[in-house]
Write a protein that holds these residues in place. Structure first.
Motif, mmCIF file in Angstrom:
data_model
loop_
_atom_site.group_PDB
_atom_site.id
_atom_site.type_symbol
_atom_site.label_atom_id
_atom_site.label_comp_id
_atom_site.label_asym_id
_atom_site.label_seq_id
_atom_site.Cartn_x
_atom_site.Cartn_y
_atom_site.Cartn_z
ATOM 1 N N ARG A 1 4.372 -7.595 -2.348
ATOM 2 C CA ARG A 1 4.972 -6.717 -3.367
ATOM 3 C C ARG A 1 6.487 -6.722 -3.252
ATOM 4 N NH1 ARG A 1 1.542 -2.463 -5.546
ATOM 5 N NH2 ARG A 1 3.497 -1.376 -5.949
ATOM 6 N N SER A 2 7.141 -6.724 -4.412
ATOM 7 C CA SER A 2 8.606 -6.772 -4.416
ATOM 8 C C SER A 2 9.223 -5.431 -4.014
ATOM 9 C CB SER A 2 9.114 -7.185 -5.802
ATOM 10 O OG SER A 2 8.667 -6.239 -6.749
ATOM 11 N N ASP A 3 8.414 -4.343 -4.027
ATOM 12 C CA ASP A 3 8.968 -3.032 -3.651
ATOM 13 C C ASP A 3 8.909 -2.775 -2.142
ATOM 14 O OD1 ASP A 3 6.228 -2.710 -3.458
ATOM 15 O OD2 ASP A 3 6.082 -1.281 -5.112
ATOM 16 N N VAL A 4 8.427 -3.768 -1.372
ATOM 17 C CA VAL A 4 8.455 -3.643 0.091
ATOM 18 C C VAL A 4 9.797 -4.188 0.576
ATOM 19 C CG1 VAL A 4 7.377 -4.304 2.273
ATOM 20 C CG2 VAL A 4 5.955 -3.867 0.259
ATOM 21 N N VAL A 5 10.668 -3.283 1.043
ATOM 22 C CA VAL A 5 11.986 -3.681 1.528
ATOM 23 C C VAL A 5 11.849 -4.286 2.917
ATOM 24 C CG1 VAL A 5 14.319 -2.853 2.055
ATOM 25 C CG2 VAL A 5 13.012 -1.804 0.192
ATOM 26 N N LEU A 6 11.008 -3.656 3.745
ATOM 27 C CA LEU A 6 10.768 -4.130 5.111
ATOM 28 C C LEU A 6 9.310 -3.874 5.460
ATOM 29 C CD1 LEU A 6 12.108 -5.268 7.702
ATOM 30 C CD2 LEU A 6 12.532 -2.898 8.380
ATOM 31 N N GLY A 7 8.577 -4.936 5.762
ATOM 32 C CA GLY A 7 7.153 -4.798 6.041
ATOM 33 C C GLY A 7 6.857 -4.817 7.530
ATOM 34 N N VAL A 8 5.760 -5.518 7.891
ATOM 35 C CA VAL A 8 5.308 -5.590 9.280
ATOM 36 C C VAL A 8 6.382 -6.205 10.173
ATOM 37 C CG1 VAL A 8 3.638 -6.764 10.770
ATOM 38 C CG2 VAL A 8 2.878 -5.709 8.635
ATOM 39 N N GLY A 9 6.558 -5.663 11.381
ATOM 40 C CA GLY A 9 7.416 -6.315 12.362
ATOM 41 C C GLY A 9 8.543 -5.466 12.907
ATOM 42 N N ASP A 10 8.815 -4.323 12.312
ATOM 43 C CA ASP A 10 9.863 -3.452 12.855
ATOM 44 C C ASP A 10 9.202 -2.156 13.335
ATOM 45 O OD1 ASP A 10 12.411 -2.081 13.255
ATOM 46 O OD2 ASP A 10 13.247 -3.636 11.954
ATOM 47 N N ASP A 11 10.012 -1.172 13.711
ATOM 48 C CA ASP A 11 9.440 0.110 14.146
ATOM 49 C C ASP A 11 8.830 0.879 12.981
ATOM 50 O OD1 ASP A 11 9.895 0.144 16.961
ATOM 51 O OD2 ASP A 11 12.029 0.216 16.499
ATOM 52 N N GLY A 12 9.280 0.570 11.800
ATOM 53 C CA GLY A 12 8.738 1.235 10.622
ATOM 54 C C GLY A 12 8.909 0.349 9.410
ATOM 55 N N ALA A 13 8.206 0.693 8.343
ATOM 56 C CA ALA A 13 8.328 -0.071 7.097
ATOM 57 C C ALA A 13 9.237 0.688 6.132
ATOM 58 C CB ALA A 13 6.954 -0.267 6.477
ATOM 59 N N ILE A 14 9.812 -0.032 5.185
ATOM 60 C CA ILE A 14 10.648 0.583 4.145
ATOM 61 C C ILE A 14 10.120 0.130 2.790
ATOM 62 C CG2 ILE A 14 12.998 0.862 3.247
ATOM 63 C CD1 ILE A 14 14.027 -0.105 6.001
ATOM 64 N N VAL A 15 9.897 1.098 1.908
ATOM 65 C CA VAL A 15 9.437 0.758 0.560
ATOM 66 C C VAL A 15 10.298 1.472 -0.476
ATOM 67 C CG1 VAL A 15 7.031 0.335 1.227
ATOM 68 C CG2 VAL A 15 7.734 2.642 0.566
ATOM 69 N N ASN A 16 10.334 0.920 -1.647
ATOM 70 C CA ASN A 16 11.081 1.500 -2.767
ATOM 71 C C ASN A 16 10.149 2.302 -3.658
ATOM 72 O OD1 ASN A 16 13.851 1.276 -3.321
ATOM 73 N ND2 ASN A 16 13.652 -0.954 -3.466
ATOM 74 N N ILE A 17 10.466 3.561 -3.889
ATOM 75 C CA ILE A 17 9.669 4.362 -4.826
ATOM 76 C C ILE A 17 10.397 4.361 -6.163
ATOM 77 C CG2 ILE A 17 8.771 6.665 -5.332
ATOM 78 C CD1 ILE A 17 8.616 7.015 -2.248
ATOM 79 N N PRO A 18 9.730 3.876 -7.220
ATOM 80 C CA PRO A 18 10.436 3.770 -8.507
ATOM 81 C C PRO A 18 10.864 5.136 -9.041
ATOM 82 C CG PRO A 18 8.144 3.047 -8.695
ATOM 83 C CD PRO A 18 8.357 3.381 -7.275
ATOM 84 N N GLU A 19 11.954 5.120 -9.771
ATOM 85 C CA GLU A 19 12.517 6.312 -10.412
ATOM 86 C C GLU A 19 11.433 7.045 -11.211
ATOM 87 O OE1 GLU A 19 15.802 6.843 -9.837
ATOM 88 O OE2 GLU A 19 15.550 8.796 -10.791
ATOM 89 N N GLY A 20 11.411 8.360 -11.087
ATOM 90 C CA GLY A 20 10.490 9.160 -11.896
ATOM 91 C C GLY A 20 9.063 9.189 -11.376
ATOM 92 N N HIS A 21 8.857 8.687 -10.158
ATOM 93 C CA HIS A 21 7.506 8.667 -9.597
ATOM 94 C C HIS A 21 7.409 9.524 -8.336
ATOM 95 C CE1 HIS A 21 7.026 5.374 -12.388
ATOM 96 N NE2 HIS A 21 5.725 5.333 -12.107
ATOM 97 N N GLU A 22 6.180 9.897 -8.005
ATOM 98 C CA GLU A 22 5.908 10.600 -6.751
ATOM 99 C C GLU A 22 4.975 9.736 -5.895
ATOM 100 O OE1 GLU A 22 6.157 15.241 -8.161
ATOM 101 O OE2 GLU A 22 4.376 14.098 -8.684
ATOM 102 N N LEU A 23 5.080 9.949 -4.583
ATOM 103 C CA LEU A 23 4.269 9.206 -3.625
ATOM 104 C C LEU A 23 3.028 10.034 -3.278
ATOM 105 C CD1 LEU A 23 4.293 6.675 -1.714
ATOM 106 C CD2 LEU A 23 5.350 8.163 -0.010
ATOM 107 N N VAL A 24 1.856 9.426 -3.387
ATOM 108 C CA VAL A 24 0.615 10.085 -2.977
ATOM 109 C C VAL A 24 0.146 9.415 -1.691
ATOM 110 C CG1 VAL A 24 -1.783 10.579 -3.603
ATOM 111 C CG2 VAL A 24 -0.012 10.586 -5.370
ATOM 112 N N VAL A 25 -0.089 10.202 -0.645
ATOM 113 C CA VAL A 25 -0.437 9.657 0.669
ATOM 114 C C VAL A 25 -1.811 10.165 1.085
ATOM 115 C CG1 VAL A 25 0.293 9.455 3.065
ATOM 116 C CG2 VAL A 25 2.015 9.693 1.278
ATOM 117 N N VAL A 26 -2.683 9.248 1.482
ATOM 118 C CA VAL A 26 -4.020 9.628 1.948
ATOM 119 C C VAL A 26 -4.308 8.905 3.265
ATOM 120 C CG1 VAL A 26 -4.830 9.907 -0.434
ATOM 121 C CG2 VAL A 26 -5.225 7.752 0.728
#
Ligand SMILES: [Mg+2]
Length: 340
Positions: A39-64
């Motif tokens: 996915r192009s919205d993954v700024v930093l994936g597997v391999g670091d202490d944490g991942a970084i993703v882009n949340i598009p403008e006007g959206h909310e994140l749902v976590v389960v």
């Protein structure tokens, strides 16, 4: 959270054997480095202490998040591909119930041994399902211990549009997708608590092993359903959850609950109804629709690819679920009844 850094047990003096074991786990971690969708919205994936993703403008994140444990949520002899499928599918089902578009997941895998064949099969099945729903695996870890799998899934909704359990109001009708009870009957077949042969047996076991998360339907229900929950603990129990959070009651009409032909054939009418009302693991969507939205629901049901949807009751003032068969009121128990 570490992102696929194998954790060595923290003993005071690590032996050579432990170091070798940690090495094996590191090897296993490689199976998950490029897993799922890219996915192009993954700024930093597997391999670091944490991942970084882009949340598009006007959206909310749902976590389960959901954990599946060997011997509790799947049989001890379950195939690794089925375990992987279930671990991700139950999370996708939770996202579906929230009306969220799946996007990312993390995976924490606890294994008794570093069995590479097992992991390879597991990783392949996990990645295939993740790709199907355009989910990127962005992190996780592997540890040694009794077999269990924890997946955290994240999805996106336009701001304010997520489905919740809390919006049901008196007068709303109650609907369910698919064929409740099949999965619980499938588990009963695997455990020898139910007899059945041929195609019907295969169908029910498949419904337990490979529940289809209703992601597309959850997206369509945004703005139409007043409340939604996925059926994991059993139809009656989960409707009980929904009405409790909404501060209302419900009448569930047993005659209206759909029974698959396979369930009917293997279990007979009475037991089939019991599976449909009390059996868990269906991962169908149970939702309510107000009068003002019923024509929109009808239009959705007519779209290509829509699942079977049945009206099974209504929301009323008060509290609790009244299960009615004709003029009789039934007492039902959920979930635990069918657990191993
Ligand atoms: Mg749920």
């Amino acid at each position: 959270m570490q992102c696929w850094t194998a954790r060595r047990p923290s003993y005071a003096e690590p032996s050579t054997a432990l170091i070798e074991m940690a090495g094996e786990f590191e090897l296993i971690d490689r199976y998950f480095t490029h897993s799922g969708a890219q996915r192009s919205d993954v700024v930093l994936g597997v391999g670091d202490d944490g991942a970084i993703v882009n949340i598009p403008e006007g959206h909310e994140l749902v976590v389960v998040a959901d954990t599946v444990v060997c011997g509790v949520h799947f049989p001890t002899d379950a195939e690794p591909a089925d375990v992987a499928y279930r671990a991700l599918a139950v999370n996708l089902s939770d996202l579906a119930a929230m009306g969220a578009q799946p996007a990312w997941a993390t995976l924490a895998l606890t294994l008794p041994t570093a069995d590479e064949m097992w992991v390879e099969t597991f990783a392949g099945a996990f990645s295939a399902l993740a790709r199907k729903f355009e989910v990127a695996l962005i992190g996780g870890d592997t540890t040694r211990g009794p077999l269990s799998v924890t997946v955290q899934a994240m999805g996106l909704v336009p701001r304010g549009s997520a489905l919740r359990r809390s919006g049901a109001r008196p007068g709303d009708l109650v609907y369910v997708t698919g064929w409740p009870g099949d999965a619980a009957a499938g588990l009963a077949l695997l455990q020898g608590r139910l007899g059945g042969q041929g195609a019907d047996r295969g169908w029910l076991i498949r419904r337990f092993q490979r529940p289809e998360p209703r992601v597309d339907w959850g997206l369509r229900l945004r703005g139409v359903a007043s409340a939604c929950i996925d059926v994991s603990d059993g139809l009656a129990a989960d409707l009980g959850q929904l009405v409790s959070v909404s501060g209302v009651g419900a009448v569930l009409r047993v005659e209206s609950v759909p029974l698959s032909r396979a369930l009917y054939a293997c279990a007979g009418e009475e037991r089939a109804r019991e599976f449909a009302l009390c059996g868990g693991d269906d991962y169908e969507l149970l939702f309510t629709v107000p009068e003002s939205r019923r024509s929109e629901l009808a239009a959705l049901m007519a779209l290509p690819g829509a699942p079977a949807v049945h009206c099974i009751g209504e929301i009323v003032a008060g509290s609790g679920v009244r299960v009615r068969l004709g003029s009789r009121e039934l007492a039902v128990r959920g979930f635990d009844h069918f657990r191993p």
